[in-house]
Design a protein around this motif. Structure first.
Motif, PDB file in Angstrom:
ATOM      1  N   TYR A 102      -9.413   6.842  11.356  1.00 38.68           N
ATOM      2  CA  TYR A 102      -8.922   7.744  10.311  1.00 38.68           C
ATOM      3  C   TYR A 102      -7.723   7.100   9.634  1.00 38.68           C
ATOM      4  CZ  TYR A 102     -11.953  10.807  12.848  1.00 38.68           C
ATOM      5  OH  TYR A 102     -13.061  11.333  13.458  1.00 38.68           O
ATOM      6  N   ARG A 103      -7.529   7.475   8.376  1.00 40.29           N
ATOM      7  CA  ARG A 103      -6.410   6.932   7.609  1.00 40.29           C
ATOM      8  C   ARG A 103      -6.065   7.933   6.510  1.00 40.29           C
ATOM      9  NH1 ARG A 103      -4.616   1.188   6.427  1.00 40.29           N
ATOM     10  NH2 ARG A 103      -3.775   1.199   4.325  1.00 40.29           N
ATOM     11  N   PRO A 104      -4.783   8.082   6.191  1.00 33.98           N
ATOM     12  CA  PRO A 104      -4.419   8.920   5.042  1.00 33.98           C
ATOM     13  C   PRO A 104      -4.940   8.299   3.751  1.00 33.98           C
ATOM     14  CG  PRO A 104      -2.519   8.525   6.459  1.00 33.98           C
ATOM     15  CD  PRO A 104      -3.612   7.600   6.915  1.00 33.98           C
ATOM     16  N   LEU A 105      -5.062   9.120   2.733  1.00 30.81           N
ATOM     17  CA  LEU A 105      -5.539   8.632   1.444  1.00 30.81           C
ATOM     18  C   LEU A 105      -4.434   7.873   0.719  1.00 30.81           C
ATOM     19  CD1 LEU A 105      -7.338  11.228   2.162  1.00 30.81           C
ATOM     20  CD2 LEU A 105      -8.059  10.980  -0.181  1.00 30.81           C
ATOM     21  N   VAL A 162       3.222  -0.810   4.184  1.00 32.67           N
ATOM     22  CA  VAL A 162       2.684   0.517   3.887  1.00 32.67           C
ATOM     23  C   VAL A 162       3.824   1.527   3.662  1.00 32.67           C
ATOM     24  CG1 VAL A 162       1.097   2.313   4.646  1.00 32.67           C
ATOM     25  CG2 VAL A 162       0.746  -0.047   5.403  1.00 32.67           C
ATOM     26  N   PHE A 163       3.859   2.089   2.465  1.00 32.13           N
ATOM     27  CA  PHE A 163       4.812   3.146   2.119  1.00 32.13           C
ATOM     28  C   PHE A 163       4.124   4.473   2.428  1.00 32.13           C
ATOM     29  CE2 PHE A 163       5.984  -0.507  -0.299  1.00 32.13           C
ATOM     30  CZ  PHE A 163       7.353  -0.469  -0.433  1.00 32.13           C
ATOM     31  N   ILE A 164       4.725   5.278   3.311  1.00 28.80           N
ATOM     32  CA  ILE A 164       4.155   6.551   3.731  1.00 28.80           C
ATOM     33  C   ILE A 164       4.921   7.679   3.035  1.00 28.80           C
ATOM     34  CG2 ILE A 164       3.594   8.043   5.686  1.00 28.80           C
ATOM     35  CD1 ILE A 164       2.241   5.298   5.902  1.00 28.80           C
ATOM     36  N   PHE A 165       4.184   8.533   2.298  1.00 34.39           N
ATOM     37  CA  PHE A 165       4.806   9.615   1.540  1.00 34.39           C
ATOM     38  C   PHE A 165       4.384  10.983   2.057  1.00 34.39           C
ATOM     39  CE2 PHE A 165       4.997   6.101  -1.433  1.00 34.39           C
ATOM     40  CZ  PHE A 165       6.255   6.243  -1.988  1.00 34.39           C
ATOM     41  N   ASP A 166       5.348  11.845   2.288  1.00 34.08           N
ATOM     42  CA  ASP A 166       5.114  13.262   2.513  1.00 34.08           C
ATOM     43  C   ASP A 166       4.907  13.879   1.129  1.00 34.08           C
ATOM     44  OD1 ASP A 166       5.037  15.710   3.951  1.00 34.08           O
ATOM     45  OD2 ASP A 166       7.121  16.097   3.426  1.00 34.08           O
ATOM     46  N   CYS A 167       4.070  14.891   1.036  1.00 36.76           N
ATOM     47  CA  CYS A 167       3.819  15.524  -0.259  1.00 36.76           C
ATOM     48  C   CYS A 167       3.050  16.822  -0.060  1.00 36.76           C
ATOM     49  CB  CYS A 167       3.022  14.590  -1.168  1.00 36.76           C
ATOM     50  SG  CYS A 167       1.432  14.130  -0.484  1.00 36.76           S
ATOM     51  N   ARG A 168       2.874  17.545  -1.151  1.00 40.62           N
ATOM     52  CA  ARG A 168       2.009  18.726  -1.182  1.00 40.62           C
ATOM     53  C   ARG A 168       0.935  18.492  -2.228  1.00 40.62           C
ATOM     54  NH1 ARG A 168       3.650  23.405  -2.992  1.00 40.62           N
ATOM     55  NH2 ARG A 168       5.296  22.573  -4.293  1.00 40.62           N
ATOM     56  N   LEU A 169      -0.209  19.103  -2.025  1.00 35.27           N
ATOM     57  CA  LEU A 169      -1.304  19.014  -2.995  1.00 35.27           C
ATOM     58  C   LEU A 169      -1.156  20.132  -4.018  1.00 35.27           C
ATOM     59  CD1 LEU A 169      -4.195  18.499  -0.435  1.00 35.27           C
ATOM     60  CD2 LEU A 169      -2.989  16.724  -1.730  1.00 35.27           C
ATOM     61  N   ALA A 170      -1.286  19.803  -5.288  1.00 31.71           N
ATOM     62  CA  ALA A 170      -1.172  20.820  -6.331  1.00 31.71           C
ATOM     63  C   ALA A 170      -2.332  21.811  -6.277  1.00 31.71           C
ATOM     64  CB  ALA A 170      -1.102  20.152  -7.704  1.00 31.71           C
ATOM     65  N   ASP A 171      -3.506  21.358  -5.878  1.00 26.74           N
ATOM     66  CA  ASP A 171      -4.679  22.220  -5.774  1.00 26.74           C
ATOM     67  C   ASP A 171      -4.642  22.951  -4.433  1.00 26.74           C
ATOM     68  OD1 ASP A 171      -7.155  23.438  -5.536  1.00 26.74           O
ATOM     69  OD2 ASP A 171      -8.301  21.661  -6.125  1.00 26.74           O
ATOM     70  N   GLN A 172      -4.189  24.191  -4.442  1.00 24.81           N
ATOM     71  CA  GLN A 172      -4.027  24.970  -3.213  1.00 24.81           C
ATOM     72  C   GLN A 172      -5.348  25.246  -2.492  1.00 24.81           C
ATOM     73  OE1 GLN A 172      -0.931  25.916  -1.787  1.00 24.81           O
ATOM     74  NE2 GLN A 172      -0.442  24.294  -3.220  1.00 24.81           N
ATOM     75  N   VAL A 183       0.849  -1.195   0.000  1.00 21.60           N
ATOM     76  CA  VAL A 183       0.000   0.000   0.000  1.00 21.60           C
ATOM     77  C   VAL A 183       0.885   1.246   0.000  1.00 21.60           C
ATOM     78  CG1 VAL A 183      -1.722   1.259   1.362  1.00 21.60           C
ATOM     79  CG2 VAL A 183      -1.806  -1.223   1.261  1.00 21.60           C
ATOM     80  N   ALA A 184       0.415   2.306  -0.651  1.00 20.73           N
ATOM     81  CA  ALA A 184       1.097   3.606  -0.653  1.00 20.73           C
ATOM     82  C   ALA A 184       0.110   4.661  -0.168  1.00 20.73           C
ATOM     83  CB  ALA A 184       1.595   3.951  -2.052  1.00 20.73           C
ATOM     84  N   LEU A 185       0.494   5.432   0.868  1.00 18.52           N
ATOM     85  CA  LEU A 185      -0.363   6.460   1.440  1.00 18.52           C
ATOM     86  C   LEU A 185       0.310   7.825   1.365  1.00 18.52           C
ATOM     87  CD1 LEU A 185      -1.594   4.651   4.694  1.00 18.52           C
ATOM     88  CD2 LEU A 185      -2.687   4.721   2.438  1.00 18.52           C
ATOM     89  N   VAL A 204       0.839   6.075  -5.281  1.00 15.53           N
ATOM     90  CA  VAL A 204       0.258   7.124  -4.437  1.00 15.53           C
ATOM     91  C   VAL A 204      -0.223   8.292  -5.296  1.00 15.53           C
ATOM     92  CG1 VAL A 204       2.306   8.499  -3.792  1.00 15.53           C
ATOM     93  CG2 VAL A 204       0.440   8.192  -2.166  1.00 15.53           C
ATOM     94  N   ARG A 205       0.497   8.603  -6.349  1.00 12.08           N
ATOM     95  CA  ARG A 205       0.054   9.661  -7.269  1.00 12.08           C
ATOM     96  C   ARG A 205      -1.253   9.262  -7.960  1.00 12.08           C
ATOM     97  NH1 ARG A 205       3.804  13.634  -8.446  1.00 12.08           N
ATOM     98  NH2 ARG A 205       5.919  13.282  -7.682  1.00 12.08           N
ATOM     99  N   ARG A 206      -1.330   8.015  -8.440  1.00  9.95           N
ATOM    100  CA  ARG A 206      -2.543   7.526  -9.115  1.00  9.95           C
ATOM    101  C   ARG A 206      -3.731   7.519  -8.154  1.00  9.95           C
ATOM    102  NH1 ARG A 206      -4.553   2.906  -8.394  1.00  9.95           N
ATOM    103  NH2 ARG A 206      -2.608   1.864  -7.830  1.00  9.95           N
ATOM    104  N   GLU A 207      -3.508   7.011  -6.949  1.00  9.10           N
ATOM    105  CA  GLU A 207      -4.596   6.910  -5.979  1.00  9.10           C
ATOM    106  C   GLU A 207      -5.178   8.282  -5.622  1.00  9.10           C
ATOM    107  OE1 GLU A 207      -6.272   4.466  -4.544  1.00  9.10           O
ATOM    108  OE2 GLU A 207      -5.194   2.792  -5.429  1.00  9.10           O
ATOM    109  N   LEU A 208      -4.340   9.303  -5.444  1.00  9.64           N
ATOM    110  CA  LEU A 208      -4.859  10.633  -5.100  1.00  9.64           C
ATOM    111  C   LEU A 208      -5.599  11.270  -6.273  1.00  9.64           C
ATOM    112  CD1 LEU A 208      -4.564  12.234  -2.302  1.00  9.64           C
ATOM    113  CD2 LEU A 208      -3.346  10.094  -2.514  1.00  9.64           C
ATOM    114  N   ARG A 209      -5.164  10.951  -7.499  1.00  4.74           N
ATOM    115  CA  ARG A 209      -5.932  11.418  -8.658  1.00  4.74           C
ATOM    116  C   ARG A 209      -7.299  10.739  -8.688  1.00  4.74           C
ATOM    117  NH1 ARG A 209      -0.913  11.462 -11.131  1.00  4.74           N
ATOM    118  NH2 ARG A 209      -1.193   9.398 -11.989  1.00  4.74           N
ATOM    119  N   GLU A 210      -7.339   9.440  -8.407  1.00  5.24           N
ATOM    120  CA  GLU A 210      -8.607   8.710  -8.416  1.00  5.24           C
ATOM    121  C   GLU A 210      -9.526   9.146  -7.277  1.00  5.24           C
ATOM    122  OE1 GLU A 210      -6.727   4.556 -10.260  1.00  5.24           O
ATOM    123  OE2 GLU A 210      -7.558   4.555  -8.226  1.00  5.24           O
TER     124      GLU A 210
END
Length: 146
Positions: A33-36, A86-96, A7-9, A50-56
């Protein structure tokens, strides 16, 4: 036969808040609760997943994706046992605009599943953030289980 699920979150942050979804296990009568994010497909890297899942799930692209750590998650939920890497990724959302509201919306492919910003300090035994060990990882502590 049961299997281990990779899993990638994604864990975007807004100050002390993290982006999570709220879900309810009716068998345990527990809200959690769980990250997306979600499963990693065969031949797909964890970052690509993780990129694909957040787009979906939210129709959003991720920026500055960086692996924070990997957790092994053994759990019992919805009346069955589970095992995830579980791979946990820090990131920013492109949609501010998503940073400007506390309630972000719902997961697109799971109607009724609320997505929101919650303070990292708000999670506890009554309101857990899964997978186990993620709060410590996000605080920069080494997750321990015994």
């Amino acid at each position: 036969m049961p299997s281990i699920r990779p899993v990638a979150l994604a864990v975007p942050r807004r100050g002390e808040d993290v982006l999570v979804f709220e879900y309810h296990d009716s068998i345990k009568d527990q809200t959690f609760y769980r990250p997306l994010g979600g499963g990693i497909d065969f031949g797909e890297t964890a970052e690509a997943a993780v990129r694909r899942e957040l787009r979906e799930e939210l129709d959003v692209d991720l920026l500055d994706v960086r692996l924070l750590g990997v957790l092994e998650n053994l759990f019992h939920a919805f009346g069955r046992d589970g095992h995830e890497i579980v791979f946990i990724f820090d990131c920013r959302l492109a949609d501010q605009s998503l940073y400007e509201r506390d309630a972000v919306g719902e997961i697109r492919d799971d109607a009724g599943t609320k997505v929101m910003w919650r303070p990292l300090g708000s999670f506890d035994a009554r309101n857990p953030l899964y997978p186990a060990g993620i709060v410590e990882l996000l605080r920069g502590e080494t997750p321990c289980r015994g």
